[in-house]
Design a protein around this motif. Structure first.
Motif, short mmCIF file in Angstrom:
data_model
loop_
_atom_site.label_atom_id
_atom_site.label_comp_id
_atom_site.label_asym_id
_atom_site.label_seq_id
_atom_site.Cartn_x
_atom_site.Cartn_y
_atom_site.Cartn_z
N ARG A 192 0.83 -1.21 0.00
CA ARG A 192 0.00 0.00 0.00
C ARG A 192 0.86 1.26 0.00
O ARG A 192 0.56 2.24 -0.69
N ASP A 234 2.27 1.90 -3.43
CA ASP A 234 1.26 2.47 -4.31
C ASP A 234 1.13 3.98 -4.08
O ASP A 234 1.00 4.77 -5.03
N ILE A 235 1.17 4.38 -2.82
CA ILE A 235 1.07 5.81 -2.47
C ILE A 235 2.31 6.56 -2.98
O ILE A 235 2.20 7.67 -3.50
N GLN A 236 3.48 5.96 -2.84
CA GLN A 236 4.70 6.60 -3.33
C GLN A 236 4.62 6.84 -4.84
O GLN A 236 5.02 7.90 -5.33
N LYS A 237 4.09 5.87 -5.56
CA LYS A 237 3.95 6.01 -7.02
C LYS A 237 2.93 7.10 -7.36
O LYS A 237 3.14 7.90 -8.28
N GLU A 238 1.83 7.15 -6.61
CA GLU A 238 0.80 8.16 -6.86
C GLU A 238 1.35 9.57 -6.63
O GLU A 238 0.94 10.53 -7.31
N LEU A 239 2.24 9.70 -5.67
CA LEU A 239 2.82 11.01 -5.35
C LEU A 239 4.09 11.30 -6.16
O LEU A 239 4.77 12.30 -5.92
N ASN A 240 4.37 10.42 -7.14
CA ASN A 240 5.58 10.57 -7.98
C ASN A 240 6.85 10.62 -7.14
O ASN A 240 7.79 11.38 -7.43
N TYR A 253 -0.69 7.65 3.92
CA TYR A 253 -1.03 6.30 4.37
C TYR A 253 -1.85 6.36 5.65
O TYR A 253 -2.87 5.66 5.79
#
Length: 454
Positions: free
Chosen positions: A150, A153-159, A193
């Motif tokens: 999870r 996924d958040i790291q990717k969403e925030l670039n 998160y």
């Protein structure tokens, strides 16, 4: 073949320094005592060889360890007169064991820094509380692959770069530094998160501020720890590192020090206390003064003359053919700590350069008044980028009595050795005999020597 080759190298060495440590296995009831040798050959090339990683049975008393040393040195036919110094940790049993064995020893600088940082900063209540919370946060992700997924996924969403959080261990202060760094780097991702998922603990605003300030405050310590942990770092690096670090801690910055003034003050006190005697210790002082990068430029005004006299005494004794003091003069590391500081911590590098510039002018002014070898050497400017080993390779004919052997400044080589041992004595081979483990590690570590010397 490997044993005989190492034996030949050891017998040819004029003076040898040693690194020792004790390791206990986590998968079996085994403790091992290491002994690694380090010396300069006739071409000023740094040589190292693992001599022992043998079982250390029973209680680790000074008498037991001293007896083990006796057997190790006898096995390699190394007389005590050939021993320049033994680098060990700060434990009393190790210090007393080397004393009872009758050789000079130095404490591991990395271990001393560990004690200074832990006692001077990380043990403070507000910092310890922030670290405890951070540890719980990291532990949450370490124990749950779903939680890590999870977070990724958040790291990717925030670039943001996908990175894992690092957890600290009590025996390595810089692991706490790396944990703080990883938490601060992922602050946005962790906040996002926490908005959707439950965490066992959360860092409040003041604790985030403490972590950010502590990263800045401890950055020079981390830089110095990496420098001295280099496989080619020597005792020559201790005094310049301590003096530069102390000067940096005495400089005040109202904005940067806000919130960590107490930690900064206690760190300064801890460093000053732990390293209070380094400039008066002959092994450190002579190591520093014969390093062409440092010479006598990093000594306090009241210690500089004493350091020069130490070197003069050694030079005179060596010139008169004394064998007892051949190990006193210490050459320095093949690494350039200034170069490292430029890339890792400009502030620490500034202190190195500032101290050199302050002392360089006075030394040049005194050059014309002296004709002796020592004063001629000290009167010349320090080198900056040149490797000190290369310097002595080129200048040995000019100053033949000053250049000799090296001494390490940390027991990191023993730590690396035991990392190899841990791969041999692991969960699948937890009943392997220590003699067999020692033989495997001996061959692995020393086999490259037979290729390099051909």
């Amino acid at each position: 073949m490997v044993h005989s080759h190492v034996e030949k190298l050891i017998s040819d060495a004029v003076s040898i320094s040693f690194i020792t440590d004790i390791w206990s296995s986590s998968v079996s009831q085994v403790s091992m005592l290491s002994l690694t040798a380090q010396w300069l050959d006739e071409d000023f090339a740094l040589k190292k060889a693992v001599l022992h990683s043998q079982e250390c049975c029973g209680s680790h008393t000074p008498v037991t360890i001293s007896a083990a040393f006796e057997g190790m040195f006898e096995a390699w036919k190394i007389p005590k007169a050939k021993v320049h110094a033994v680098v060990r940790d700060n434990a009393r049993n190790m210090a007393k064991a080397t004393m009872e064995f009758g050789v000079k020893s130095l404490p591991c600088m990395a271990h001393t820094l560990q004690l200074a940082v832990n006692g001077g900063a990380l043990s403070q209540r507000s910092i310890a509380d922030a670290l405890a919370v951070g540890r719980k946060v990291v532990g949450h992700f370490k124990h749950s692959s779903q939680a890590y997924s999870r977070l990724e996924d958040i790291q990717k969403e925030l670039n943001m770069p996908v990175k894992k959080l690092q957890k600290d261990v009590t025996t390595r202060w810089n692991s706490s530094y790396y944990m703080m760094q990883s938490l601060v780097e992922q602050k946005r991702a962790l906040s996002a998160y926490a908005a959707d998922y439950e965490l066992p603990a959360t860092l409040i605003a003041t604790q985030w501020g403490i972590l950010e300030k502590m990263i800045t405050l401890l950055d020079p310590f981390e830089q110095l720890t990496r420098d001295i942990s280099s496989s080619v770092a020597t005792a020559a690096d201790v005094i310049p590192g301590v003096v530069s670090l102390t000067r940096l801690l005495t400089k005040s910055d109202e904005e940067q020090d806000k919130g960590v003034r107490t930690a900064k003050r206690t760190l300064l006190e801890a460093v000053s206390d732990r390293f209070s005697c380094v400039q008066g210790e002959p092994l450190y002082a002579i190591a520093n003064i014969v390093d062409a990068r440092y010479k006598d430029r990093y000594f306090d005004a009241d210690k500089k003359e004493g350091a020069r006299n130490m070197l003069l005494k050694v030079v005179e004794e060596m010139a008169s053919g004394s064998d007892d003091q051949q190990g006193e003069a210490v050459s320095a590391s093949a690494d350039d700590p200034h170069k490292k500081a430029r890339t890792g911590s400009p502030k620490l590098q500034d202190m190195y350069q500032e101290i050199l510039e302050e002392n360089e002018l006075s030394e040049r002014a005194a050059t014309g008044e002296t004709a002796s070898q020592v004063h001629a050497y000290l009167g010349e400017a320090t080198i900056f980028k040149e490797c000190p080993f290369n310097y002595w390779r080129s200048n040995q004919a000019r100053f033949p009595a000053i250049s000799r052997v090296t001494a390490p400044c940390t027991s990191v080589d023993s730590e690396r050795l035991f990392s190899a041992v841990a791969h041999v004595i692991d969960e699948k081979r937890n009943r392997i005999h220590c003699d067999n483990a020692e033989m495997l590690v001996f061959i692995q570590k020393n086999l490259p020597l037979t290729h390099k010397d051909k």
